[in-house]
Design a protein around this motif. Structure first.
Motif, mmCIF file in Angstrom:
data_model
loop_
_atom_site.group_PDB
_atom_site.id
_atom_site.type_symbol
_atom_site.label_atom_id
_atom_site.label_comp_id
_atom_site.label_asym_id
_atom_site.label_seq_id
_atom_site.Cartn_x
_atom_site.Cartn_y
_atom_site.Cartn_z
ATOM 1 N N GLN A 7 54.716 73.074 76.577
ATOM 2 C CA GLN A 7 53.729 72.279 77.294
ATOM 3 C C GLN A 7 52.340 72.632 76.777
ATOM 4 O O GLN A 7 52.032 73.817 76.592
ATOM 5 C CB GLN A 7 53.815 72.607 78.791
ATOM 6 C CG GLN A 7 53.146 71.601 79.664
ATOM 7 C CD GLN A 7 53.422 71.900 81.143
ATOM 8 O OE1 GLN A 7 53.963 72.941 81.505
ATOM 9 N NE2 GLN A 7 53.025 70.991 81.985
ATOM 10 N N ARG A 8 51.525 71.623 76.513
ATOM 11 C CA ARG A 8 50.150 71.906 76.090
ATOM 12 C C ARG A 8 49.311 72.305 77.282
ATOM 13 O O ARG A 8 49.536 71.846 78.404
ATOM 14 C CB ARG A 8 49.536 70.664 75.435
ATOM 15 C CG ARG A 8 50.104 70.374 74.053
ATOM 16 C CD ARG A 8 49.297 69.296 73.368
ATOM 17 N NE ARG A 8 47.905 69.716 73.147
ATOM 18 C CZ ARG A 8 46.922 68.881 72.804
ATOM 19 N NH1 ARG A 8 47.178 67.590 72.637
ATOM 20 N NH2 ARG A 8 45.697 69.308 72.623
ATOM 21 N N ASP A 9 48.321 73.153 77.077
ATOM 22 C CA ASP A 9 47.418 73.542 78.157
ATOM 23 C C ASP A 9 46.597 72.342 78.595
ATOM 24 O O ASP A 9 46.155 71.544 77.769
ATOM 25 C CB ASP A 9 46.481 74.662 77.701
ATOM 26 C CG ASP A 9 47.205 75.989 77.609
ATOM 27 O OD1 ASP A 9 48.274 76.115 78.243
ATOM 28 O OD2 ASP A 9 46.711 76.884 76.894
ATOM 29 N N GLU A 10 46.421 72.237 79.918
ATOM 30 C CA GLU A 10 45.586 71.185 80.475
ATOM 31 C C GLU A 10 44.140 71.679 80.542
ATOM 32 O O GLU A 10 43.889 72.869 80.715
ATOM 33 C CB GLU A 10 46.042 70.837 81.903
ATOM 34 C CG GLU A 10 47.464 70.296 81.984
ATOM 35 C CD GLU A 10 47.586 68.886 81.446
ATOM 36 O OE1 GLU A 10 46.548 68.233 81.249
ATOM 37 O OE2 GLU A 10 48.734 68.448 81.213
#
Lengths: 183, 454
Positions: A7-10
């Motif tokens: 998951q990419r960082d938000e």
């Protein structure tokens, strides 16, 4: 092989939007539809600089800036606070300053922070430790340096340590930090 | 003091973010549910309720001061009396007890306690920063202020003193997440294994991401009443299930804001001031503690919550509880961390200090009838966090302690199946339950006892 996270960082900091979708006509059907709209979210920056006083604790910071680790002590009972308090919590009396720079010190507890508050994220991993001192009744929260954060071990508890001081004081409690005494 | 009854409650679905609503209508979701469960309509309840307590923790998360006034008017409660309560993580528990005081003192006959938090308005790591501002900003925050770090330090000391293991802590995570699998209000409904917990990303050694509760948006409401208030509600058409649920005990304790400042007391002082009645009366337990002290244990240090023990002892005395693990049918406690659930087992006298780790893995605190896929050596005795606790339900701070109150009420009313749509979490013959709310590094702790009236 190290995998990428799934998951990419938000983060905030999105688009500047001009033109917000809205019905062209405000007929009853269109107005009823408004309850089905997705919410509008905007960014509200908030930044402030406080003028923070260390008050009665100020001498501790002056001491650390001059490579002295101070503590406070109840004048009669000798109850000693590694993290200074202006008044003793048992007698209510004003405490006196003492110098504990050269006291024997050990790690009482520790952790390795792999995450942290936003302000400290760039410093991860870092080691927090509570230090106990010979003849002192309370502990002192500090950073522990000179250990491998990837090799955390309960054996660190009890390890003899000694204080080191920043050469260029920042007037923060991190002006002092601890390292293994043997190092 | 007059008898105080918990008569209804409501909880909004706890979620990572609720951008669909501002905080006022989110609270109204829980509020409307509580009123509807009484069988009343909004105007009738508005006419009968005497006042309220507003429970919310952080002005930083909302960037809105006086938010309580905004909920009070949104719920149509003006011009009735209200006050805001803030006490860190224990905000909800403190608010519940403030509602209790309003009824017990005779000041009100019907009091609604509403709580919420919206933690999604900032990113997770900024949220951690806000929470860390609830530590001393001169001495603790600047060193690397991070609550998970503080709790991790406590547990490394607990591990060193008592031999507690990370795997024992992981049992708490597996239990609470799997309990929540049956709770539709919970934010995280997951089936994890011990390996999942230990292999999750490390946050603060030895606590992984699955040892730690998450940030949430959510609201909860409890309605409390005196005997007169109950009569007024029922005369207006309210349906309050029998037997009634009465709040029979409240207790609170405090400790130093900086955990570094906590004392390291000797055996005699511990036994005199902090031991439970059971511990003090037992030759075996006194000898056990003497051995601990001979090996260097001191109390509370950083491994134990003196505030929790004080709150528990006070509430137990108030409610006539002598042997908590036998007298209580269940406990909803503040498991912000798996480690703090273990520490709290000890504070609340479910086991002796030092035995929390083995207790966590024993099975005694698990729910019967749920397959945790663990080898548990003992049968459930007193389920702890049957709802899933903070770790799985989420922790919208001002709502959390009230959520516990609502779930405890439903347990004792035996209405879990109705409210959850699933009977799995109903504790059989739940007569008496405790709710436990906890702030800071153990700075404020509350324990309240709810009991089925005979």
């Amino acid at each position: 092989m190290t995998k990428l996270p799934d998951q990419r960082d938000e983060s905030l900091g999105g688009y500047v939007v001009h033109g917000v979708p809205f019905p062209v006509e405000t007929d009853p059907d269109a107005l009823a539809f408004l309850k089905r709209m997705a919410p509008i979210q905007i960014e509200q920056p908030y930044q402030i600089t406080y003028l923070h006083s260390y008050g009665q604790d100020s001498p501790w910071f002056a001491g650390a800036a001059n490579k002295h680790l101070l503590a406070t002590q109840e004048p009669d009972t000798g109850y000693t606070y590694a993290t200074p308090r202006g008044h003793d919590m048992y007698s209510g009396r004003e405490t006196n300053w003492i110098d504990i720079t050269d006291r024997k010190a050990n790690v009482h507890a520790f952790t390795v922070c792999h995450f942290g508050s936003e302000e400290f994220l760039p410093e991860t991993p870092y080691v927090l430790a509570l230090i106990e001192f010979e003849g002192v009744n309370t502990l002192f929260l500090t950073r522990l340096m000179g250990v491998d954060p990837q090799a955390a071990s309960l054996d660190w508890i009890g390890m003899p340590v000694r204080p080191r001081f920043l050469r260029n004081s920042k007037l923060k409690p991190t002006d002092v930090y601890f390292v293994p005494a043997a190092g | 003091m007059r008898p105080v009854y918990a008569v209804s409650g409501g909880v909004s679905k706890f979620a990572k973010a609720r951008p669909d609503k501002t905080f006022q209508p989110m609270v109204k979701e829980a509020y409307d549910y509580a009123i509807a469960d009484l069988g009343l309509d909004f105007p009738t309840f508005t006419r009968l309720v005497d006042g309220s307590v507003a429970s919310y923790f952080s002005d930083h998360f909302l960037r809105q001061l006086k938010a309580g006034a905004m909920v009070q008017d949104y719920l149509g409660l003006i011009p009735k009396p209200c006050h805001r309560v803030e006490g860190g993580g224990a905000t909800g528990g403190l608010s519940f007890q403030e509602g209790w005081k309003s009824i017990a003192s005779g000041h009100m006959d019907v009091c609604v306690v509403y709580g919420w938090e919206t933690m999604s308005h900032v990113e997770t790591w900024k949220g951690n920063e806000f929470i860390a501002l609830a530590s001393d900003v001169s001495w603790d925050y600047p060193v690397g202020g991070f609550y998970s770090g503080y709790y991790a330090m406590m547990v490394t000391r607990h591990m060193k003193e008592y031999g507690t293991t990370a795997e024992q802590m992981a049992h708490v995570s597996v239990k609470n997440h799997l309990n929540a699998y049956h709770n539709p209000y919970a934010q995280k409904r997951e089936r994890y294994t011990i390996a999942d917990v230990r292999n999750a990303p490390m946050v603060a050694w030895p606590l992984t991401r699955l040892d730690i509760c998450v940030m949430s948006d959510g609201a909860a409401v409890t309605i409390l009443a005196s005997e007169d208030g109950l009569r007024k509600l029922e005369q207006a058409g309210a349906r309050v299930p029998r037997p009634l649920v009465r709040v029979t005990g409240i207790g609170r304790g405090t400790d130093a804001m900086r955990m570094a400042d906590r004392p390291h007391l000797d055996y005699d002082t511990f036994l005199r001031d902090y031991a439970t009645e059971m511990e003090r009366a037992s030759d075996d337990t006194r000898a056990y503690y003497k051995r601990l002290w001979d090996h260097g244990t001191r109390y509370p240090g950083i491994h134990s919550f003196r505030a929790g023990r004080t709150a528990g002892n006070m509430a137990y005395k108030h409610a006539g509880i002598v042997d908590p693990i036998k007298d209580l049918s269940f406990i909803e406690l503040h498991d912000a961390y798996t480690s703090s659930e273990i520490q709290t087992y000890e504070d609340m006298g479910l086991c002796r200090y030092g035995e929390g780790g083995p207790f966590a893995a024993s099975g005694k605190a698990f729910m019967p009838g749920i397959d945790y896929r663990l080898k548990l050596p003992e049968k459930p005795v007193c389920p702890v966090n049957p709802s899933g606790g903070l770790i799985a339900c989420g922790h919208p701070v001002g709502a959390t302690g009230l959520m516990q109150g609502v779930f405890a009420l439903w347990q004792i009313q035996s209405t879990i199946a109705k409210h959850f749509g699933d009977p799995a979490l109903q504790v059989r013959d739940a007569r008496k339950g405790a709710i436990h709310s906890h702030a800071g590094t153990g700075t404020f702790v509350t324990v309240s006892i709810l009991e089925r009236e005979a």
